[in-house]
Design a protein around this motif. Structure first.
Motif, mmCIF file in Angstrom:
data_model
loop_
_atom_site.group_PDB
_atom_site.id
_atom_site.type_symbol
_atom_site.label_atom_id
_atom_site.label_comp_id
_atom_site.label_asym_id
_atom_site.label_seq_id
_atom_site.Cartn_x
_atom_site.Cartn_y
_atom_site.Cartn_z
ATOM 1 N N ARG A 123 0.850 -1.190 0.000
ATOM 2 C CA ARG A 123 0.000 0.000 0.000
ATOM 3 C C ARG A 123 0.887 1.241 0.000
ATOM 4 O O ARG A 123 2.035 1.202 0.434
ATOM 5 C CB ARG A 123 -0.890 0.015 1.243
ATOM 6 N N VAL A 124 0.337 2.345 -0.435
ATOM 7 C CA VAL A 124 1.076 3.594 -0.453
ATOM 8 C C VAL A 124 1.127 4.211 0.943
ATOM 9 O O VAL A 124 2.181 4.651 1.416
ATOM 10 C CB VAL A 124 0.432 4.583 -1.448
ATOM 11 N N GLN A 125 0.004 4.219 1.623
ATOM 12 C CA GLN A 125 -0.079 4.882 2.919
ATOM 13 C C GLN A 125 0.513 4.014 4.028
ATOM 14 O O GLN A 125 0.244 2.818 4.111
ATOM 15 C CB GLN A 125 -1.530 5.214 3.253
ATOM 16 N N ALA A 126 1.335 4.624 4.878
ATOM 17 C CA ALA A 126 1.903 3.898 6.017
ATOM 18 C C ALA A 126 0.813 3.581 7.031
ATOM 19 O O ALA A 126 -0.162 4.326 7.176
ATOM 20 C CB ALA A 126 3.005 4.731 6.663
ATOM 21 N N ASN A 127 1.001 2.464 7.749
ATOM 22 C CA ASN A 127 0.068 2.156 8.830
ATOM 23 C C ASN A 127 0.575 2.780 10.133
ATOM 24 O O ASN A 127 1.559 3.528 10.140
ATOM 25 C CB ASN A 127 -0.145 0.646 8.952
ATOM 26 N N SER A 128 -0.036 2.437 11.236
ATOM 27 C CA SER A 128 0.295 3.074 12.514
ATOM 28 C C SER A 128 1.547 2.521 13.172
ATOM 29 O O SER A 128 1.954 2.994 14.230
ATOM 30 C CB SER A 128 -0.882 2.920 13.485
ATOM 31 N N THR A 129 2.200 1.523 12.534
ATOM 32 C CA THR A 129 3.392 0.915 13.133
ATOM 33 C C THR A 129 4.623 1.093 12.256
ATOM 34 O O THR A 129 5.513 0.247 12.228
ATOM 35 C CB THR A 129 3.163 -0.590 13.407
#
Length: 202
Positions: A123-129
């Motif tokens: 995915r393009v968007q980073a997750n919370s970690t």
């Protein structure tokens, strides 16, 4: 395939016999070249696999295609930390460089094309970690003397993602396989299940 006239036991014995024959043939080629002049592989599983493939090629194995794998990319957090993506990509780069360099030094690189592919993208968007989750589109590297250098496809437009937040796929990986199988002189249609336009790099 299982012949209806064969019992399960006969089929198993035939597979075992064929496997023994295949192993003996591979061993014959694998032991013909020591690979002592191959660059050090350290603890890299990928480098070890490519070294064995290089030895088979140099020994004159009749196989037209080989497969090597590199695991460890199934990460979702702290992807920029040691042991994750930077190290994995570095290992891939070094392994391909050593493999190609060895073949070139032995006058064999003109007969070999290397293709990379992955069974998932990001995915393009980073997750919370501090990581990214599985996505669809990815990139493929095609390396070899026969390859026309360049970038095939367009840089992804990060403002135009699919409904799941993935870059839009531009080239089906089966298209790469189709082109390479065609370059080997075979019909790719039954292998990839359809017809694809030539990408033009080989």
């Amino acid at each position: 395939t299982l012949n209806v006239s064969q019992t399960a036991a006969e089929f198993a014995r035939s597979i075992a016999s064929d496997t023994t024959s295949y192993v003996a043939t591979v061993k014959q080629y694998a032991t013909a070249v020591s690979g002592a002049d191959y660059p050090p592989i350290g603890k890299s599983g990928l480098k070890s696999q490519l070294k064995q493939i290089a030895r088979l090629i140099r020994a004159g194995s009749p196989s037209r295609a080989y497969f090597a794998s590199q695991g460890g990319y199934d990460t979702h957090s702290q992807q920029n930390s040691p042991g994750h993506h930077p190290d994995l990509v570095g290992e891939l780069s070094d392994a391909m460089n050593d493999f190609y360099g060895y073949l070139a030094a032995n006058g064999l690189s003109q007969n070999v094309v290397i293709m990379t592919y992955s069974d998932f993208g990001r995915r393009v968007q980073a997750n919370s970690t501090a990581g990214t989750d599985h996505g669809t589109a990815s990139v493929a590297l095609i390396v070899g003397d026969l390859v026309k250098p360049g970038i095939y496809g367009q840089y992804p437009d990060l403002t135009k993602l699919d409904t799941n937040g993935n870059p839009v796929i531009q080239v089906d990986f089966r298209n790469h396989i189709s082109d390479l199988v065609t370059a080997l002189g075979a019909d790719p249609t039954p292998i990839v299940g359809g017809s694809y336009p030539k990408l033009g790099y080989i």
